[in-house]
Design a protein around this motif. Structure first.
Motif, PDB file in Angstrom:
ATOM      1  N   GLN A   1       0.774  -1.196  -0.100  1.00 42.55           N
ATOM      2  CA  GLN A   1      -0.146   0.006   0.090  1.00 42.55           C
ATOM      3  C   GLN A   1       0.986   1.187  -0.064  1.00 42.55           C
ATOM      4  OE1 GLN A   1      -3.595   0.296   0.027  1.00 42.55           O
ATOM      5  NE2 GLN A   1      -3.448   2.535  -0.258  1.00 42.55           N
ATOM      6  N   GLY A   2       2.077   1.157   0.942  1.00 38.86           N
ATOM      7  CA  GLY A   2       2.872   2.494   0.747  1.00 38.86           C
ATOM      8  C   GLY A   2       4.333   2.355   0.307  1.00 38.86           C
ATOM      9  N   PRO A   3       5.188   3.133   0.607  1.00 33.67           N
ATOM     10  CA  PRO A   3       6.505   3.141  -0.105  1.00 33.67           C
ATOM     11  C   PRO A   3       7.231   2.144   0.501  1.00 33.67           C
ATOM     12  CG  PRO A   3       6.316   5.130   1.308  1.00 33.67           C
ATOM     13  CD  PRO A   3       4.823   4.321   1.244  1.00 33.67           C
ATOM     14  N   VAL A   4       8.120   1.549  -0.413  1.00 28.81           N
ATOM     15  CA  VAL A   4       9.267   0.352   0.206  1.00 28.81           C
ATOM     16  C   VAL A   4      10.257   0.583  -0.276  1.00 28.81           C
ATOM     17  CG1 VAL A   4       9.338  -2.109   0.185  1.00 28.81           C
ATOM     18  CG2 VAL A   4       6.996  -1.311   0.337  1.00 28.81           C
ATOM     19  N   THR A   5      11.389   0.673   0.643  1.00 28.71           N
ATOM     20  CA  THR A   5      12.719   1.029   0.068  1.00 28.71           C
ATOM     21  C   THR A   5      13.739   0.065   0.369  1.00 28.71           C
ATOM     22  OG1 THR A   5      12.257   3.363   0.729  1.00 28.71           O
ATOM     23  CG2 THR A   5      14.687   2.462   0.565  1.00 28.71           C
ATOM     24  N   LEU A   6      14.652  -0.289  -0.532  1.00 27.94           N
ATOM     25  CA  LEU A   6      15.548  -1.387  -0.397  1.00 27.94           C
ATOM     26  C   LEU A   6      16.904  -0.612  -0.927  1.00 27.94           C
ATOM     27  CD1 LEU A   6      15.950  -4.396  -0.460  1.00 27.94           C
ATOM     28  CD2 LEU A   6      16.083  -4.299  -2.801  1.00 27.94           C
ATOM     29  N   SER A   7      17.925  -1.193  -0.213  1.00 31.57           N
ATOM     30  CA  SER A   7      19.411  -0.709  -0.319  1.00 31.57           C
ATOM     31  C   SER A   7      20.224  -1.963  -0.842  1.00 31.57           C
ATOM     32  CB  SER A   7      19.872   0.033   0.489  1.00 31.57           C
ATOM     33  OG  SER A   7      19.430   1.508   0.802  1.00 31.57           O
ATOM     34  N   ILE A   8      21.116  -1.832  -1.876  1.00 34.95           N
ATOM     35  CA  ILE A   8      22.121  -2.837  -1.964  1.00 34.95           C
ATOM     36  C   ILE A   8      23.407  -2.558  -2.082  1.00 34.95           C
ATOM     37  CG2 ILE A   8      22.584  -4.759  -3.487  1.00 34.95           C
ATOM     38  CD1 ILE A   8      19.715  -4.750  -4.497  1.00 34.95           C
ATOM     39  N   ARG A   9      24.181  -3.034  -1.090  1.00 32.27           N
ATOM     40  CA  ARG A   9      25.593  -2.208  -1.025  1.00 32.27           C
ATOM     41  C   ARG A   9      26.441  -3.549  -1.669  1.00 32.27           C
ATOM     42  NH1 ARG A   9      29.564  -0.260   3.954  1.00 32.27           N
ATOM     43  NH2 ARG A   9      31.079   0.385   2.593  1.00 32.27           N
ATOM     44  N   ILE A  10      27.227  -3.117  -2.605  1.00 33.10           N
ATOM     45  CA  ILE A  10      28.151  -4.305  -3.008  1.00 33.10           C
ATOM     46  C   ILE A  10      29.705  -3.802  -3.028  1.00 33.10           C
ATOM     47  CG2 ILE A  10      28.722  -5.615  -5.219  1.00 33.10           C
ATOM     48  CD1 ILE A  10      26.029  -4.912  -6.237  1.00 33.10           C
ATOM     49  N   VAL A  11      30.562  -4.410  -2.362  1.00 32.53           N
ATOM     50  CA  VAL A  11      31.872  -3.991  -2.324  1.00 32.53           C
ATOM     51  C   VAL A  11      32.865  -5.084  -2.910  1.00 32.53           C
ATOM     52  CG1 VAL A  11      33.600  -3.346  -0.694  1.00 32.53           C
ATOM     53  CG2 VAL A  11      31.283  -2.856  -0.361  1.00 32.53           C
ATOM     54  N   GLN A  12      33.682  -4.705  -3.866  1.00 32.48           N
ATOM     55  CA  GLN A  12      34.871  -5.577  -4.621  1.00 32.48           C
ATOM     56  C   GLN A  12      36.076  -5.194  -4.512  1.00 32.48           C
ATOM     57  OE1 GLN A  12      34.276  -9.035  -5.894  1.00 32.48           O
ATOM     58  NE2 GLN A  12      36.234  -8.942  -5.304  1.00 32.48           N
ATOM     59  N   ASP A  13      37.136  -5.994  -3.983  1.00 29.07           N
ATOM     60  CA  ASP A  13      38.379  -5.573  -4.152  1.00 29.07           C
ATOM     61  C   ASP A  13      39.116  -6.418  -5.471  1.00 29.07           C
ATOM     62  OD1 ASP A  13      38.494  -4.174  -1.915  1.00 29.07           O
ATOM     63  OD2 ASP A  13      39.400  -5.691  -0.558  1.00 29.07           O
ATOM     64  N   PHE A  14      39.880  -5.560  -6.278  1.00 28.95           N
ATOM     65  CA  PHE A  14      40.584  -6.273  -7.323  1.00 28.95           C
ATOM     66  C   PHE A  14      42.100  -6.314  -7.233  1.00 28.95           C
ATOM     67  CE2 PHE A  14      36.328  -4.636  -8.644  1.00 28.95           C
ATOM     68  CZ  PHE A  14      36.136  -5.444  -9.334  1.00 28.95           C
ATOM     69  N   ILE A  15      42.966  -7.263  -7.420  1.00 26.90           N
ATOM     70  CA  ILE A  15      44.326  -7.127  -7.598  1.00 26.90           C
ATOM     71  C   ILE A  15      44.620  -6.441  -8.654  1.00 26.90           C
ATOM     72  CG2 ILE A  15      46.277  -8.372  -7.465  1.00 26.90           C
ATOM     73  CD1 ILE A  15      44.807 -10.708  -5.795  1.00 26.90           C
ATOM     74  N   ILE A  16      45.788  -5.372  -8.507  1.00 31.38           N
ATOM     75  CA  ILE A  16      46.363  -4.760  -9.458  1.00 31.38           C
ATOM     76  C   ILE A  16      47.626  -5.258  -9.928  1.00 31.38           C
ATOM     77  CG2 ILE A  16      47.408  -2.456 -10.078  1.00 31.38           C
ATOM     78  CD1 ILE A  16      45.564  -1.030  -7.854  1.00 31.38           C
ATOM     79  N   ASP A  17      47.827  -5.408 -11.301  1.00 30.03           N
ATOM     80  CA  ASP A  17      48.710  -6.368 -11.846  1.00 30.03           C
ATOM     81  C   ASP A  17      50.170  -5.513 -12.315  1.00 30.03           C
ATOM     82  OD1 ASP A  17      50.073  -8.619 -12.879  1.00 30.03           O
ATOM     83  OD2 ASP A  17      49.470  -8.200 -14.984  1.00 30.03           O
TER      84      ASP A  17
END
Length: 251
Positions: free
Chosen positions: A92-108
């Motif tokens: 019936q009313g507003p519904v809020t969703l948050s998705i936090r994605i964190v990724q580390d990448f190795i530098i060559d």
């Protein structure tokens, strides 16, 4: 998340085997779940995580993909993608969703310069007039904030049937990113709000993307440096052989 204990190709070799299950995913708000782990993803590696919660017209599901590729000519590329994603509500009313994605990448190697960018493409689906879909995407590459993407498509032309509105947002020009150490971190939060008004389901669908991209130009090791490393190896090897001869002579 950010660590600098391992750098370059050596780190990639050490961590590649465990990197296919990386990326931390935190979903909060209408649904709450955590997935993934804090592994850094090595050069030449890719992987994905899927998540899902809810049922009927009220649910969230998606896939997070990540890859670390190198062309071998000084160009390295990182990608972090939210895809096959649907967030639906008939509340019936507003519904809020948050998705936090964190990724580390190795530098060559050593970074000469780096740029980052992000975009979101998909659609909003409305079943009645007045329903609301909004989204904002905040992304940080290393300590650099990328431009925030804001989505507020609205429903246009609803008569007797559902309406689909295309979402296509990008930041424009890429953002220069300052890099330190041997790990590159992408930290992105998607926040969605749906208001179905109790008139039928409303949803946001990202069949292909939100996507974060990073491009690194690496500094090549000068030929003299390679020669120096080779010379050090030769000297070290010669010293070891000499120690063995002396040990045998004194035995």
């Amino acid at each position: 998340m950010k660590t600098n204990l391992l750098t370059g190709s050596l780190a990639a070799l050490i961590l590649a085997a465990g990197s296919a299950t990386a990326a931390t995913i935190n979903v909060s708000g209408a649904y709450n779940l955590n997935a993934g782990n804090a592994n850094a993803i090595g050069v030449g590696s890719a992987g994905q995580h899927s998540f899902s919660q809810g049922s009927g017209n009220d649910f969230v599901s998606g896939v997070v993909r990540f890859s670390n590729t190198s062309e071998g000519n000084g160009n390295q590329f990182f990608e972090l993608t939210l895809t096959s994603f649907t967030f639906s509500s008939a509340a019936q009313g507003p519904v809020t969703l948050s998705i936090r994605i964190v990724q580390d990448f190795i530098i060559d190697g050593t970074v000469g310069s780096a740029t980052g960018s992000h975009q979101v493409n998909g659609n909003a689906n409305f079943s009645a007039a007045g329903q609301i879909v909004t989204a904002s995407i905040i992304s940080r590459h290393e300590e650099t904030e990328l431009p925030t993407l804001v989505v507020n498509p609205g429903a246009v032309g609803i008569g007797s049937g559902p309406v689909q509105t295309i979402i296509n947002r990008g930041q424009g020009a890429t953002t220069p990113v300052t890099v330190s150490g041997g790990i590159y971190t992408i930290d992105t939060t998607y926040t969605f709000t749906l208001n179905a008004l109790g008139l039928g389901p409303v949803s946001i669908v990202l069949p292909d993307s939100g996507v974060d991209n990073a491009t690194l130009l690496l500094v090549p090791l000068p030929p003299a440096a390679w020669a120096g490393l080779g010379g050090l190896a030769f000297v070290s090897g010669s010293a070891a052989l000499r120690r063995r001869r002396l040990a045998k002579a004194s035995a």
